[in-house]
Write a protein that holds these residues in place. Structure first.
Motif, mmCIF file in Angstrom:
data_model
loop_
_atom_site.group_PDB
_atom_site.id
_atom_site.type_symbol
_atom_site.label_atom_id
_atom_site.label_comp_id
_atom_site.label_asym_id
_atom_site.label_seq_id
_atom_site.Cartn_x
_atom_site.Cartn_y
_atom_site.Cartn_z
ATOM 1 N N VAL A 160 37.986 36.080 34.691
ATOM 2 C CA VAL A 160 38.143 36.745 36.201
ATOM 3 C C VAL A 160 39.366 35.952 36.306
ATOM 4 O O VAL A 160 39.548 35.280 36.396
ATOM 5 N N LEU A 161 40.409 36.514 37.205
ATOM 6 C CA LEU A 161 41.135 36.175 38.090
ATOM 7 C C LEU A 161 40.923 35.703 39.683
ATOM 8 O O LEU A 161 39.818 36.157 40.155
ATOM 9 N N LYS A 162 40.973 34.902 40.197
ATOM 10 C CA LYS A 162 41.254 34.980 42.024
ATOM 11 C C LYS A 162 41.953 33.398 42.838
ATOM 12 O O LYS A 162 42.460 33.152 41.329
ATOM 13 N N PHE B 227 37.779 41.498 37.616
ATOM 14 C CA PHE B 227 37.935 41.630 36.643
ATOM 15 C C PHE B 227 38.562 41.855 35.669
ATOM 16 O O PHE B 227 38.902 43.675 35.393
ATOM 17 N N CYS B 228 39.121 41.368 34.321
ATOM 18 C CA CYS B 228 40.253 42.081 33.677
ATOM 19 C C CYS B 228 39.716 41.868 32.143
ATOM 20 O O CYS B 228 39.142 40.819 31.927
ATOM 21 N N SER C 84 47.337 41.707 38.080
ATOM 22 C CA SER C 84 45.823 40.968 38.641
ATOM 23 C C SER C 84 47.491 39.904 38.983
ATOM 24 O O SER C 84 47.047 39.842 40.064
ATOM 25 N N PHE C 85 48.042 39.454 38.213
ATOM 26 C CA PHE C 85 49.042 38.051 38.171
ATOM 27 C C PHE C 85 50.315 39.130 39.099
ATOM 28 O O PHE C 85 50.310 38.126 40.527
ATOM 29 N N ASP C 86 50.030 40.049 39.057
ATOM 30 C CA ASP C 86 51.674 40.526 39.591
ATOM 31 C C ASP C 86 51.276 39.912 41.190
ATOM 32 O O ASP C 86 51.995 40.318 42.731
ATOM 33 N N ALA C 87 49.739 41.078 41.616
ATOM 34 C CA ALA C 87 49.274 41.692 42.887
ATOM 35 C C ALA C 87 48.801 40.178 43.501
ATOM 36 O O ALA C 87 48.901 39.907 45.219
ATOM 37 N N LEU C 88 48.365 39.127 43.080
ATOM 38 C CA LEU C 88 47.531 38.346 43.861
ATOM 39 C C LEU C 88 49.044 36.954 43.973
ATOM 40 O O LEU C 88 49.776 36.704 45.065
#
Length: 419
Positions: free
Chosen positions: A153-155, A167-168, A177-181
């Motif tokens: 889980v990334l947040k 959820f990856c 997800s990292f690039d988007a956050l």
């Protein structure tokens, strides 16, 4: 807490948004006036839209200068100061400590808001919790993830409303997800300079809502949630059901929740703790040092006679009553479920064709409409994008379960008339 010169004593609430908008009327009914403290000059619309200014005798806007805010509060001589919404937690710690009032203090304030620091603080206290990493660098994150596919889980570090949670299950998904956050702005208007990555905890998710007074904790209500894998989201909240106070699951969860509260220094006021019951026992998802959101305590009050809202007011206005009543478990009079309706697509909403079928359910109590006909409907992917919450309430648990399943069936493409 006697007022001098015939004046009513004052309670200050920092960011009385969402469910916390119900606190001021309860304080007023007990003979206390309320002053509102706004932690941000421009609060996020998701919070500010629920504010009820008529419930307060005065308002103070914090401009970042604590001394000025304390000076503005001084004429009111508040006898208590507490946070309302999540965004007000840290300022409430600062102000209550400076005023010498009941407080959780500032020593662990960051651990109560920073999602990474929260879990690390809990683990340092000897409480089992998830494996995780704080990542500002993609390479370090991928090293932690490893070469074998697994779900994580990334947040954002400081999130709310499930904003930015993903959820990856592959390295590519983690990278995306990292690039988007990183570099993006959160729902709270904060820039995400890092992400928290955690192991995915397998198990059902629960809420334990509490109120504390001088380190003594009372369980106001326990909820079991149901999640859906829809709209590209692995675990989207589909609903939550009120549980009896005692039981094998509840006993494990509440005991663990108390250890989390102690580890995070939550000694006074409300807390909303989200947990998963894994094969290895309870594990923390996160804790908010404020009342539960989504108006869930309002439904709780209808189900058991009172809620975290009433217990919060009791703790700050009548400590003796809190102490004498905290040994009594709540009892369910009516069973309650909150149904989160899930929009499968976005666009301009023309109407809800099946709304009358929903309202005809035997246990239907209320609907909290977030998107009205004529407004833009978003595809549901987090707490910010639910079109409505449906409250079900009935003396017979089977009736509520029947209606929950029926509401889930009604929900979907035919429920929304969208251009």
């Amino acid at each position: 807490m006697n007022a001098s010169q015939g004046q009513r004593p004052v309670v200050a609430i920092v960011d009385a948004y969402s469910t916390a908008s119900h606190l001021a009327p309860l304080f007023r009914s007990r003979g206390f006036d309320c002053v509102h403290v706004q932690s941000l000059e421009r609060p996020p619309a998701a919070f500010a839209s629920s504010f009820r200014p008529g419930d307060f005798t005065a308002a103070v806007v914090h401009d970042g200068d604590t001394a000025r805010t304390l000076a503005a509060l001084a004429p009111y001589a508040p006898v208590a100061l507490l946070p309302g919404a999540e965004i007000g937690v840290e300022l409430a710690d600062v102000l209550s400590e400076a005023l010498g009032l009941r407080t959780n203090g500032t020593a662990l304030s960051n651990a109560r808001r920073d999602k990474f620091h929260m879990v690390e603080t809990v683990k340092a206290a000897g409480v089992p919790a998830a494996d995780q990493i704080l990542a500002t660098d993609l390479d370090a994150l991928l090293d932690w993830y490893g070469d074998t596919d697994r779900t994580v889980v990334l947040k954002p570090v400081r999130s709310a409303l499930n904003d930015g949670v993903s959820f990856c299950g592959t390295r590519d998904a983690v990278r995306a997800s990292f690039d988007a956050l990183v570099g993006a702005e959160s729902a709270l208007g904060l820039r995400n300079d890092a992400v928290v990555a955690q192991e995915y905890l397998v198990g059902a998710e629960y809420y334990v809502n509490t109120v504390s007074l001088d380190g003594r904790h009372y369980v106001c209500d326990v909820w079991k949630t149901q999640h859906l894998g829809v709209n590209g989201v692995r675990d989207l909240l589909g609903g939550s059901s009120l549980m009896e106070r005692r039981g094998p699951e509840q006993d494990l969860l509440t005991e663990y929740a108390f250890t989390v509260l102690d580890a995070l220094g939550i000694r006074n006021g409300p807390a909303h703790t989200e947990l998963k019951l894994t094969p290895d026992g309870p594990r923390l998802v996160e804790t908010g040092a404020r009342v539960c959101g989504a108006m869930l305590p309002v439904l709780t009050g209808l189900a058991i006679g009172e809620s975290q809202l009433e217990w919060t007011v009791r703790a700050y206005t009548d400590p003796e009553a809190f102490e004498s009543l905290r040994h009594d478990d709540y009892e369910i009079v009516r069973h309650a479920t909150c149904v989160n309706m899930v929009a499968p697509e976005g666009g301009k909403l023309l109407g809800y064709p099946k709304m009358e079928e929903l309202r005809a359910l035997e246990s239907f109590h209320d609907v909290l409409l977030k998107v009205r006909p004529g407004e833009e409907l978003a595809r549901t992917v987090n707490d910010l994008t639910y079109p409505m919450l449906v409250h079900l309430l009935h003396e017979v648990e089977g009736v509520v379960l029947h209606d929950y399943m029926t509401a889930r069936y009604l929900d979907g493409e035919g429920f929304y008339d969208v251009v």
